[in-house]
Scaffold this motif. Structure first.
Motif, PDB file in Angstrom:
ATOM      1  N   SER A  32      41.475 -21.854 -47.620  1.00  0.00           N
ATOM      2  CA  SER A  32      42.339 -22.643 -46.739  1.00  0.00           C
ATOM      3  C   SER A  32      42.215 -22.192 -45.288  1.00  0.00           C
ATOM      4  O   SER A  32      42.183 -23.023 -44.372  1.00  0.00           O
ATOM      5  CB  SER A  32      43.800 -22.546 -47.192  1.00  0.00           C
ATOM      6  OG  SER A  32      43.960 -23.139 -48.450  1.00  0.00           O
ATOM      7  N   TYR A  33      42.164 -20.866 -45.063  1.00  0.00           N
ATOM      8  CA  TYR A  33      41.960 -20.363 -43.704  1.00  0.00           C
ATOM      9  C   TYR A  33      40.612 -20.833 -43.156  1.00  0.00           C
ATOM     10  O   TYR A  33      40.507 -21.253 -41.995  1.00  0.00           O
ATOM     11  CB  TYR A  33      41.999 -18.827 -43.671  1.00  0.00           C
ATOM     12  CG  TYR A  33      43.347 -18.255 -43.371  1.00  0.00           C
ATOM     13  CD1 TYR A  33      44.023 -18.564 -42.199  1.00  0.00           C
ATOM     14  CD2 TYR A  33      43.940 -17.363 -44.248  1.00  0.00           C
ATOM     15  CE1 TYR A  33      45.254 -18.018 -41.918  1.00  0.00           C
ATOM     16  CE2 TYR A  33      45.176 -16.809 -43.979  1.00  0.00           C
ATOM     17  CZ  TYR A  33      45.828 -17.147 -42.813  1.00  0.00           C
ATOM     18  OH  TYR A  33      47.047 -16.602 -42.531  1.00  0.00           O
ATOM     19  N   GLU A  36      40.784 -24.450 -42.236  1.00  0.00           N
ATOM     20  CA  GLU A  36      41.602 -24.612 -41.034  1.00  0.00           C
ATOM     21  C   GLU A  36      40.822 -24.213 -39.779  1.00  0.00           C
ATOM     22  O   GLU A  36      40.851 -24.913 -38.771  1.00  0.00           O
ATOM     23  CB  GLU A  36      42.890 -23.792 -41.141  1.00  0.00           C
ATOM     24  CG  GLU A  36      43.747 -23.785 -39.890  1.00  0.00           C
ATOM     25  CD  GLU A  36      44.281 -25.148 -39.494  1.00  0.00           C
ATOM     26  OE1 GLU A  36      44.627 -25.314 -38.307  1.00  0.00           O
ATOM     27  OE2 GLU A  36      44.366 -26.047 -40.347  1.00  0.00           O
ATOM     28  N   THR A  47      44.404 -28.975 -39.616  1.00  0.00           N
ATOM     29  CA  THR A  47      44.983 -29.556 -40.832  1.00  0.00           C
ATOM     30  C   THR A  47      46.503 -29.433 -40.786  1.00  0.00           C
ATOM     31  O   THR A  47      47.056 -28.571 -40.105  1.00  0.00           O
ATOM     32  CB  THR A  47      44.466 -28.822 -42.077  1.00  0.00           C
ATOM     33  OG1 THR A  47      44.922 -27.474 -42.032  1.00  0.00           O
ATOM     34  CG2 THR A  47      42.956 -28.871 -42.165  1.00  0.00           C
ATOM     35  N   SER A  50      47.212 -26.700 -44.483  1.00  0.00           N
ATOM     36  CA  SER A  50      46.684 -25.359 -44.785  1.00  0.00           C
ATOM     37  C   SER A  50      47.739 -24.263 -44.711  1.00  0.00           C
ATOM     38  O   SER A  50      47.747 -23.354 -45.559  1.00  0.00           O
ATOM     39  CB  SER A  50      45.501 -25.030 -43.874  1.00  0.00           C
ATOM     40  OG  SER A  50      45.916 -24.944 -42.534  1.00  0.00           O
ATOM     41  N   THR A  51      48.623 -24.306 -43.752  1.00  0.00           N
ATOM     42  CA  THR A  51      49.663 -23.279 -43.642  1.00  0.00           C
ATOM     43  C   THR A  51      50.548 -23.276 -44.886  1.00  0.00           C
ATOM     44  O   THR A  51      50.901 -22.217 -45.411  1.00  0.00           O
ATOM     45  CB  THR A  51      50.524 -23.507 -42.390  1.00  0.00           C
ATOM     46  OG1 THR A  51      49.667 -23.531 -41.240  1.00  0.00           O
ATOM     47  CG2 THR A  51      51.565 -22.431 -42.214  1.00  0.00           C
TER      48      THR A  51
END
Length: 174
Positions: A32-33, A36, A47, A50-51
């Motif tokens: 995810s990082y 992003e 995005t 993602s967080t």
């Protein structure tokens, strides 16, 4: 093979599976990082999800790792008093501490499972960018405390059902 040994082996297998699933959740954080960073800095299109995914995966990973840490005695412990005790006294002390810890984890698990069921029945969702039913995350936390409680209670009542790293060292010293 006794019913107790079948149950403890099933608990150990579930714990190891959960630990590996927690590792997969950590991979989800990294992915995810990465997505992003690429989206934000190369395509100027950050995005929105993602967080949230990172926060959810972090909670899931920690919750799934808890029972394995209890199984391996990988948790933080202050052992200055224990190290001064003789073998038999130390084992009794550790069993009492395991009982107290197990009860505390069981109470936390009961509270978490109750809250998870409330969240499920009320349809509560998270308040992050990627909104999901809150019970999805809470269920993992409840699992973590339940599995952890079971390891501490096993250590107290059936100490031979779970081997902790220093057990073999103590047996050699006795």
């Amino acid at each position: 093979m006794t019913m107790l040994s079948v149950l403890t082996q099933a608990h150990d297998r579930l714990t190891r599976f959960g630990f590996h699933l927690g590792g997969a959740a950590l991979c989800g954080i990294v992915l995810s990082y990465w997505i992003e960073v690429v989206a934000r800095y190369f395509f100027n299109a950050p995005t929105l999800w993602s967080t949230s995914v990172i926060a959810y995966c972090l909670c899931i990973a920690a919750s799934l790792a808890m029972p394995e840490l209890a199984r391996r005695q990988g948790h933080i412990a202050i052992t200055a008093l224990q190290e001064q005790m003789s073998g038999a006294c130390r084992r009794r002390y550790e069993r009492v501490i395991a009982l107290i810890t197990g009860i505390i984890c069981l109470v936390a698990a009961w509270m978490l499972v109750s809250e998870t069921l409330r969240q499920f029945s009320s349809g509560t969702t998270t308040a992050m960018g990627l909104s999901i039913p809150k019970f999805w995350i809470s269920a993992f936390i409840g699992y973590g405390f339940t599995g952890t409680a079971l390891y501490f209670l096993r250590r107290c009542f059936w100490p031979d059902s779970v081997e902790w790293p220093h057990d073999s060292i103590e047996q050699e010293a006795d």
